[in-house]
Write an enzyme that holds these catalytic residues in place. Structure first.
Site, short mmCIF file in Angstrom:
data_model
loop_
_atom_site.label_atom_id
_atom_site.label_comp_id
_atom_site.label_asym_id
_atom_site.label_seq_id
_atom_site.Cartn_x
_atom_site.Cartn_y
_atom_site.Cartn_z
N LYS A 51 -5.88 21.53 35.43
CA LYS A 51 -4.64 20.29 35.46
C LYS A 51 -4.76 19.64 34.42
CE LYS A 51 -6.39 16.41 37.47
NZ LYS A 51 -6.28 15.68 36.00
N ASN A 52 -5.43 19.22 33.77
CA ASN A 52 -5.10 18.07 32.15
C ASN A 52 -4.24 19.23 31.36
OD1 ASN A 52 -6.28 16.53 33.45
ND2 ASN A 52 -8.37 16.58 32.52
N CYS A 145 -7.29 7.81 38.25
CA CYS A 145 -8.65 7.21 38.81
C CYS A 145 -8.78 6.17 38.89
CB CYS A 145 -9.23 8.38 38.92
SG CYS A 145 -8.96 9.93 40.42
N ARG A 150 -9.02 2.14 31.13
CA ARG A 150 -8.34 2.81 31.05
C ARG A 150 -7.33 1.74 30.10
NH1 ARG A 150 -7.77 7.87 34.86
NH2 ARG A 150 -7.95 9.45 33.05
N VAL A 152 -4.40 1.63 26.34
CA VAL A 152 -4.20 2.10 25.70
C VAL A 152 -4.00 1.88 24.31
CG1 VAL A 152 -2.83 3.71 27.78
CG2 VAL A 152 -1.48 0.93 27.02
N ASP A 153 -4.45 1.45 23.92
CA ASP A 153 -4.91 0.31 23.13
C ASP A 153 -4.15 1.81 21.65
OD1 ASP A 153 -7.48 0.54 24.03
OD2 ASP A 153 -7.88 -0.06 21.69
N ASP A 342 -15.64 14.75 33.77
CA ASP A 342 -15.04 14.91 34.69
C ASP A 342 -15.99 16.12 36.18
OD1 ASP A 342 -12.90 13.79 34.87
OD2 ASP A 342 -11.72 15.85 33.72
N ARG A 443 -6.11 16.05 44.26
CA ARG A 443 -4.94 15.89 43.12
C ARG A 443 -4.96 16.58 42.03
NH1 ARG A 443 -5.70 9.77 41.12
NH2 ARG A 443 -4.17 10.43 39.53
C1 UD1 Z 1 -8.14 12.76 30.44
C2 UD1 Z 1 -8.57 13.44 31.17
C3 UD1 Z 1 -9.63 12.98 32.81
C4 UD1 Z 1 -10.82 12.60 31.48
C5 UD1 Z 1 -11.04 12.03 30.00
C6 UD1 Z 1 -12.49 12.03 29.67
C7 UD1 Z 1 -6.65 14.00 31.66
C8 UD1 Z 1 -4.54 13.83 32.23
N1 UD1 Z 1 -6.87 13.09 31.71
O1 UD1 Z 1 -7.94 11.46 30.37
O2 UD1 Z 1 -9.29 14.22 33.63
O3 UD1 Z 1 -12.32 12.24 32.23
O4 UD1 Z 1 -9.98 12.10 29.56
O5 UD1 Z 1 -12.83 14.08 29.27
O6 UD1 Z 1 -6.56 14.54 30.72
N2 UD1 Z 1 -9.79 4.33 26.02
C9 UD1 Z 1 -9.62 3.64 25.14
N3 UD1 Z 1 -7.94 2.84 24.38
C10 UD1 Z 1 -7.24 4.11 25.22
C11 UD1 Z 1 -7.16 5.05 25.46
C12 UD1 Z 1 -8.79 5.51 26.25
O7 UD1 Z 1 -10.57 2.89 24.89
O8 UD1 Z 1 -6.90 4.20 24.14
C13 UD1 Z 1 -10.76 5.30 26.59
C14 UD1 Z 1 -11.32 4.88 28.01
O9 UD1 Z 1 -11.28 3.72 28.26
C15 UD1 Z 1 -12.58 6.09 28.42
C16 UD1 Z 1 -12.40 6.23 26.98
O10 UD1 Z 1 -10.93 6.06 26.18
O11 UD1 Z 1 -13.25 4.69 28.32
C17 UD1 Z 1 -12.25 7.63 27.22
O12 UD1 Z 1 -11.10 8.26 27.74
P1 UD1 Z 1 -9.68 9.40 27.75
O13 UD1 Z 1 -10.07 10.57 26.48
O14 UD1 Z 1 -8.76 8.93 26.32
O15 UD1 Z 1 -9.26 9.95 29.05
P2 UD1 Z 1 -8.57 10.15 29.54
O16 UD1 Z 1 -7.03 10.88 27.95
O17 UD1 Z 1 -7.82 9.00 30.23
#
Ligand code: UD1
Length: 470
Positions: A51-52, A145, A150, A152-153, A342, A443
């Site tokens: 999926k990812n 989820c 989560r 996006v900084d 996950d 999903r």
């Molecule tokens: C991806 C996967 C998700 C998996 C996760 C961690 C996809 C679509 N989803 O999610 O299934 O659980 O990796 O392996 O690929 N963070 C920040 N700032 C940011 C971005 C992230 O603080 O700008 C933090 C998040 O809050 C979280 C951590 O980084 O605590 C990990 O998140 P991230 O690795 O970004 O997960 P996703 O890419 O959302």
């Protein structure tokens, strides 16, 4: 860079989305899964494409001129949502079984459907390719989820380091290239190895002017899969899978063909299904190195796991003589190659059936424990404190009896992986387990009911809310 689009003149069409091209069936959130346990599983199960990986690579097709063909794209509500996001930008998306053809040459707006982006975290990733190819993008803050804040900084700061002006306004991130021409290469160190930020910045840097260095990046297999795809499209990316990635930007990328890597989380979930039901099954295709942290833990618990072919694994958790006891173990989630967040909820389901005290600590997401209260309804003994759980396992003394002391109940799936944990617990529990809001599970798991039924489980999806045409 392709001819720049003017953001204000090219906002997304009002929805419904013009055409939902990606697969023609949709599972709805209000589905119910009913499981009559305890189950014994046997046989082989086919693992779908990741999926990812699919979500990132679907987003990356926006970087490419011409047509791209993707194989082994799983039919999931998340991949369908990504298909709709691409369609909302006027990309052509055609599906035939698990093959998807995408052509983004006709993209005529840089603001994807807000509602669709809010459905999935991966929808936000399109900001990188849009900005790199068309010079601007406006993307709503993402959904996915409900497992933590989560933010996006890291995406925003990384794109700024590549020469973009990036602002958060009215719940969306607006970005445009500072020099009015194209992104410029830069150096950026991520504070945390975010998977999504790594992938988005990689896509953006592929079309930036010069050599970009990204450090402290995510090392997940999906990042490597994306790098392979981009390199086959003409990109120059080195170091994917390590903590530093070097990218030599190109003026354009071209369409290519790509097979999505097998889903390591689905593979891990089926290994756990065999373990929790004390069964023996075969899974393929799977890359064992992608799930070695789980395999090691399962072996610690008492499972036998061996390669049964080039890309297949056999897991045996059968109790043959009554003296094998499954031992509890401790887990702390962390970025790859650590234990995957996950697989944390599904692993906790298994631990409720193992002997002794186990500890689970969630260190990636701040709110990923909502499955605990549901597992407790089945009789599991779990003490929760913040992101730490103590599990008091309940394996019965004799393995000739069924090993679990869980008893079926009515449950609600709160999120995707938490929902999968309830399915596993339902397989092990005595009696009937009903899981509502099962759409969360679809999903990320293609045909999970049919795959488990094929292994011998008594599991049905409620007919009143079964698949509906989109
Ligand atoms: C991806 C996967 C998700 C998996 C996760 C961690 C996809 C679509 N989803 O999610 O299934 O659980 O990796 O392996 O690929 N963070 C920040 N700032 C940011 C971005 C992230 O603080 O700008 C933090 C998040 O809050 C979280 C951590 O980084 O605590 C990990 O998140 P991230 O690795 O970004 O997960 P996703 O890419 O959302």
């Amino acid at each position: 860079m392709d001819k720049p689009l003017t953001l204000l003149n090219h906002i997304a069409p009002s929805f419904p989305v013009p055409t939902l091209h990606l697969h023609d069936q949709v599972q709805t959130l209000d589905q119910k899964l009913t499981i009559n346990g305890p189950s014994k599983l046997s046989g082989h199960v086919h693992i779908s494409g990741s999926k990812n990986s699919s979500l990132a690579i679907l987003a990356a097709t926006l970087c490419c001129s011409g047509t791209t063909k993707l194989r082994d794209v799983p039919n999931l509500s998340d991949t369908r949502a990504m298909g709709s996001i691409l369609s909302s930008l006027s990309a052509e998306v055609e599906v035939s079984g698990d093959e998807v053809l995408i052509n983004a040459d006709g993209v005529s707006c840089v603001e994807p459907c807000r509602d669709r982006v809010k459905e999935i975290r991966g929808g936000f990733f399109v900001i990188g390719p849009l900005l790199a190819r068309f010079g601007e993008a406006a993307v709503a803050l993402p959904g996915g989820c409900d497992i933590g804040s989560r933010p996006v900084d890291l995406f925003m700061r990384g794109l700024r380091a590549l020469g973009a002006i990036v602002e958060l306004r009215d719940g969306k991130v607006e970005a445009r290239v500072r020099n009015g021409r194209r992104l410029v290469a830069g150096k950026f160190r991520l504070d945390y190895p975010s998977v999504g930020a790594t992938e988005t910045l990689m896509m953006a840097a592929c079309l930036a002017d010069g050599v970009t260095i990204l450090s402290n990046v995510a090392k997940e297999p999906e990042v490597i899969d994306l790098a392979h795809f981009l390199n086959n499209s003409g990109a120059h990316i080195e170091g994917a899978g390590s903590s530093k990635i070097r990218i030599l930007g190109q003026s354009q990328l071209h369409g290519t063909e790509c097979t999505i890597t097998p889903d390591r989380i689905e593979a891990g979930t089926f290994l756990l299904a065999a373990a929790i039901t004390r069964s023996c099954i075969n899974i393929s295709p799977v890359f064992p190195s992608h799930i070695s942290s789980l395999v090691h833990k399962l072996q610690t618990a008492g499972c036998r796991i061996r390669r049964s072919g080039r890309d297949s694994l056999e897991v045996s958790a059968v109790c043959e003589n009554g003296d094998r006891v499954f031992r509890g173990f401790n887990v702390t989630t962390s970025p790859f190659p650590g234990f995957p967040t996950d697989l944390q909820p599904q692993t906790m389901a298994l631990l409720t059936t193992c002997n002794g005290l186990s500890r689970v600590e969630e260190s990636v997401f701040e709110r990923r424990m909502t499955h605990v209260q549901e597992l407790q309804k089945l009789g599991a003994r779990i003490d929760l404190s913040g992101s730490r759980a103590l599990i008091y396992g309940k394996e019965k003394a004799s393995c000739f009896l069924f090993p679990s002391a869980l008893v079926g109940s009515e449950l609600t799936a709160m999120d995707l992986r938490g929902g999968a944990a309830l399915v596993l617990a339902g397989l092990a529990a005595e009696g009937r387990t009903e899981i509502s809001a099962a759409g969360h599970i679809y999903r990320g798991y293609e045909d999970i009911d049919r795959k488990l039924a094929g292994l011998g489980a008594d599991i049905q999806i409620s007919s009143s809310t079964a698949s509906v045409l989109a």
